[in-house]
Motif scaffolding. Sequence first.
Motif, short mmCIF file in Angstrom:
data_model
loop_
_atom_site.label_atom_id
_atom_site.label_comp_id
_atom_site.label_asym_id
_atom_site.label_seq_id
_atom_site.Cartn_x
_atom_site.Cartn_y
_atom_site.Cartn_z
N ILE A 86 8.30 -0.19 3.05
CA ILE A 86 9.10 -0.94 3.64
C ILE A 86 9.91 -0.31 4.68
CG2 ILE A 86 11.27 -2.75 3.65
CD1 ILE A 86 10.40 -3.25 0.80
N GLY B 244 2.79 -12.33 9.20
CA GLY B 244 3.69 -11.07 8.96
C GLY B 244 5.12 -11.72 8.23
N THR C 77 6.36 -9.22 5.50
CA THR C 77 6.90 -7.78 5.95
C THR C 77 8.35 -8.26 6.31
OG1 THR C 77 4.73 -7.29 6.62
CG2 THR C 77 6.85 -5.93 7.73
N ASN D 220 11.72 -6.66 4.45
CA ASN D 220 12.67 -5.56 5.40
C ASN D 220 14.01 -6.49 5.52
OD1 ASN D 220 11.41 -3.15 6.96
ND2 ASN D 220 10.00 -4.87 6.67
N LEU E 2 2.81 -6.12 -2.24
CA LEU E 2 3.63 -5.33 -1.33
C LEU E 2 4.57 -4.12 -2.11
CD1 LEU E 2 4.40 -4.02 1.43
CD2 LEU E 2 6.16 -5.91 1.32
N ASP F 184 -3.85 -4.03 3.11
CA ASP F 184 -2.52 -4.18 3.70
C ASP F 184 -2.50 -5.76 3.91
OD1 ASP F 184 -1.20 -3.24 6.76
OD2 ASP F 184 -0.32 -4.32 5.17
N ASP G 140 -0.77 -7.33 5.62
CA ASP G 140 -0.67 -8.00 7.11
C ASP G 140 -1.96 -7.73 7.77
OD1 ASP G 140 2.79 -6.66 7.46
OD2 ASP G 140 2.00 -8.65 6.88
#
Length: 769
Positions: free
Chosen positions: A496, A537, A540, A544, A571, A732, A734
Amino acid sequence: MTEDHNGEGELADRTSAHTTQGIMYFLRVVKYRKNIIIATMVIACLLGALHFATAPRIYQSSASLLIIQKGHNVLSSTDTADTSHTRALPTYSSLITSQVVLQEAAKKLDPKHRPYFSEDGVSTALVSNTNIVNVTYRTTDPEAAPAVLNAVINAFSEFIDETHKGSTREIIEVLTKEKDELKIELQIQEAELAAARQRFGDLSVRASGDVVHPVIERAIQLNQALVEAQKERLVHQAHLVALQKAVERGESVEQYFASTESEVGREALFAALGISSNTASLQSMLTKTLLDQRSTLNELTQYYGDSHPRVIEIARRIRMTEQFLQQVNSDIDSLDPKRIGSVLIDIKRQALAKAWEKENAIQATLEQTQAVASSLKGDIAQVELLTREVERLHSFYTAMVNQISNADLRQEHGEIRATITKPPKMPKDPVLPQLNKIAFGSLAAGLLTSLLIVYLLDLFDDRFRSPEDFQRQLGVPLLAVIRQLDEQTGEGTESIQAFATPDSVGSEAFRTLRTTLAFSPHETERLVVSSSEPGDGKTTVIANLAVSFAQVGKKVLLIDADLRRPGLSKLLALKGENGLAETLTAEREVAQLADQFLYETDVDGLDVIPCGLRRANPAELLAGSRFSDLLAWAEANYDQILIDSPPVLVATDAQIIGRQVDGAVLVVDSEKNHRRLVVRGVESFSSLDINLIGIVANRVRSDTSADYGYGYGYGYGYGYGSDFEDDPQYEDHDSFADQHSRPIFDEAPSADESDCDDDNRDYEYRRVA
């Protein structure tokens, strides 16, 4: 009333702000499309240069004509100037370019110049407040231009002379006919007088000396009056004939205005024309007043100068008088020429009828008097009367001959004078094409065309070209702009950005998002984060954002509610762990299960509930009461609750969760998402009365402001299966952003309770481009 004014003012301010915003937006579009504008203008300039190089050279020659119209009485040997001759100038200007004149000019041209003659090339223009008409001709041959102008001017002069001579010739024919009849009558009377003298002897001397009988004297006076009446009748008759011919040919009748005015009176004539009876006297009074004021102004200017108050005052009065006199004259000038001609003909006919009546009355009285005189004086009276009659006829005959001679003289000189004040010359340089006009026109056309092309491209473009477009076109606040993040190594929270590199620019963007949510006017303790399409995204962003909230000391709970494709669990390296699915399907208390399936992270204050094992009915589970109980438990134990949900256009899960939390945050991939799909995603929240807090622009490049075109593809697959999760290209979460056309699996994978993505069903979602 005050509230209405305030409302109107606010509406005007909003309209002005919207207009300014639209202009700024279009300027950004122009900046982005500057290459199109430059290319279009270059093409326009090249076309203009090509036109300038290939266009034929046009040469122009000009000449100036001074046209003066002379008005006169057809039976008077003295010409009188027509003060209103300038009114006929447009007629003469049109005659120069008439087909009759131009055809005659073509006949006069030299054969070598005839191929360059064109009727459309001749044009005229009146010089304001003068009697000058400018005549121009344009052609491709510089030598033919002055030659054509000379031919046109000569043809116009001949046409005017011929027309005038035709009118005078008709008048001469009338007078000649009257003269011949008068000559015959004179010969008869002279023969009778000679026979009387021969029969009665020499009676040239009266027997009674100078004494004349009153009856004979009266007969003599009546004889003279008859001569004058016949002259007057002949004048009216000639006037009427000439006036009728002028009206039939459409010529100006203003030259007959003065003679008619003297016969009926100025006020009576104006009344017959429909003008107020006071117009004549008012025009005369204003003219006299204007002359007096001008005289006074000249005297005062010599003594006091132009700046003296009295001089200024009199000058102001003169201007006012001139304006009023101009208005009075315009009333007269606005009369229809056909109506004037009709009125003048009627007046002339009445005058001629009165002249005939007067002549006939005098003739009848004279005949009676002659009969009485004959009975009184006998032979002497008869000879006297015959002598007077011969003298009368001879005098009338002489006057008739003089009028015919005067008409012949005017026929030679004409009443229209056209003098060349500026002769045509051969041009040295062409007037067309003009380089400055072509250059300006090319630049203007290129600019307008390029702006139109840019506008149409923007109108049909289905992309978000800058982060500012999100708020403008979606109508919701832009919460934060997230740049393209660098890929982080490690697993779990180490991957992250906000945790691995808290001082980076990318981490600062999430702190900005955290601050925006903290100061939002809406409640933001319980938020669901979604996107319009897969791969935008959102996972993500929510991870974050959770780290950013935890870094300021808040207790944060992350819930992976994407029971279809749980990227958040993967993740954070919680793939295959029990979590939300087990909590919603178990029979035990939600609080007990939540504590059991709650996982702490390396970030202080940040806990996670993973998705758990896959279930066949995720929407029904999220809509149940157990999910509401879970949110209630989380609200009691945490300061901030963030829920990751499937894309809003893929499944209804995001709307179901949005109805149970404080609001929703929509993540938009600025380089991938289509405008219409994002708009549809926003509308899906607003249609269910879900509070959409705002949007987050994700993956915005640092050079977006200079070049904000984004690439994207159509079509994607959104399915489940063990091989889907094991595919290396999706390691991944994303990376799906670059795989828009992923094939959809037709067969369900084998069940494996240890994998959170395994289930005995496979859900397929397809986006239609």
